[in-house]
Design a protein around this motif. Structure first.
Motif, PDB file in Angstrom:
ATOM      1  N   VAL A   1       7.715   9.667   5.577  1.00 27.23           N
ATOM      2  CA  VAL A   1       7.848   8.619   4.572  1.00 27.23           C
ATOM      3  C   VAL A   1       8.475   9.232   3.325  1.00 27.23           C
ATOM      4  O   VAL A   1       8.075  10.314   2.893  1.00 27.23           O
TER       5      VAL A   1
ATOM      6  N   ALA B   1      10.241   2.647  -4.030  1.00 26.34           N
ATOM      7  CA  ALA B   1      10.827   2.251  -2.760  1.00 26.34           C
ATOM      8  C   ALA B   1      10.387   3.223  -1.677  1.00 26.34           C
ATOM      9  O   ALA B   1      10.591   4.435  -1.813  1.00 26.34           O
ATOM     10  N   ALA B   2       9.804   2.686  -0.633  1.00 26.51           N
ATOM     11  CA  ALA B   2       9.350   3.495   0.492  1.00 26.51           C
ATOM     12  C   ALA B   2      10.304   3.319   1.660  1.00 26.51           C
ATOM     13  O   ALA B   2      10.762   2.212   1.940  1.00 26.51           O
ATOM     14  N   SER B   3      10.597   4.422   2.344  1.00 30.52           N
ATOM     15  CA  SER B   3      11.455   4.366   3.528  1.00 30.52           C
ATOM     16  C   SER B   3      10.899   5.299   4.582  1.00 30.52           C
ATOM     17  O   SER B   3      10.041   6.138   4.306  1.00 30.52           O
TER      18      SER B   3
ATOM     19  N   ILE C   1       7.168   3.497   7.358  1.00 24.57           N
ATOM     20  CA  ILE C   1       6.297   2.810   6.406  1.00 24.57           C
ATOM     21  C   ILE C   1       5.102   2.159   7.099  1.00 24.57           C
ATOM     22  O   ILE C   1       4.097   1.858   6.451  1.00 24.57           O
TER      23      ILE C   1
ATOM     24  N   ARG D   1      -2.724  -2.213   2.381  1.00 19.38           N
ATOM     25  CA  ARG D   1      -1.768  -3.000   3.160  1.00 19.38           C
ATOM     26  C   ARG D   1      -2.137  -4.486   3.164  1.00 19.38           C
ATOM     27  O   ARG D   1      -1.249  -5.331   3.220  1.00 19.38           O
TER      28      ARG D   1
ATOM     29  N   SER E   1       3.059  -5.507  -4.330  1.00 19.03           N
ATOM     30  CA  SER E   1       4.011  -5.058  -3.321  1.00 19.03           C
ATOM     31  C   SER E   1       4.750  -6.261  -2.773  1.00 19.03           C
ATOM     32  O   SER E   1       4.328  -7.409  -2.956  1.00 19.03           O
TER      33      SER E   1
ATOM     34  N   LYS F   1       6.372  -4.692   2.509  1.00 13.81           N
ATOM     35  CA  LYS F   1       5.519  -3.519   2.247  1.00 13.81           C
ATOM     36  C   LYS F   1       6.341  -2.248   2.088  1.00 13.81           C
ATOM     37  O   LYS F   1       5.849  -1.141   2.324  1.00 13.81           O
ATOM     38  N   ASP F   2       7.596  -2.381   1.649  1.00 17.67           N
ATOM     39  CA  ASP F   2       8.387  -1.180   1.409  1.00 17.67           C
ATOM     40  C   ASP F   2       8.717  -1.015  -0.079  1.00 17.67           C
ATOM     41  O   ASP F   2       9.503  -0.135  -0.437  1.00 17.67           O
TER      42      ASP F   2
END
Length: 116
Positions: free
Chosen positions: A2, A23-25, A28, A53, A71, A75-76
């Motif tokens: 992640v 920003a999450a990539s 995830i 979550r 969020s 969820k990213d």
């Protein structure tokens, strides 16, 4: 893996507002909670706010009523809306992703400076 990338920090006067983004990539779907932490040279890294979550949130007492974590549906992305900022909110803010037994992931940090 992640990866987390923060943005939105800057300089603001006391009483002002800022919105931080993370920003999450990558994987995830392994993330069960994301949070915002902050750190200054004088203090240890501390939890500011977190969101699970399923959308449950928690806040440090010092920011309750002023900061809001949220969020997006995918969820990213995780946001931290910071209102009524105070000089003591000055810190480097880090995004964090918790993944159960997997190692926690951190972003590179974004500087927030609140002038009096």
């Amino acid at each position: 893996q992640v990866q987390l990338v923060e943005s939105g920090g800057g300089l603001v006067q006391a009483g002002g507002s800022l919105r931080l983004s993370c920003a999450a990539s990558g994987n995830i779907f392994s993330i069960n909670r994301m949070g915002w932490y902050r750190q200054t040279p004088e203090k240890q890294r501390e939890l500011v706010a977190s969101i699970t979550r399923d959308g449950s949130t928690s806040y440090a007492d010092s920011v309750k009523g002023r900061f809001t974590i949220s969020s997006n549906n995918a969820k990213d992305m995780v946001y931290l809306q910071m209102n009524s900022l105070r000089p003591e909110d000055t810190a480097v803010y880090y995004c964090s992703a918790e993944r159960g037994t997997l190692p926690r992931r951190w972003g590179q940090g974004t500087q927030v400076i609140v002038s009096s």
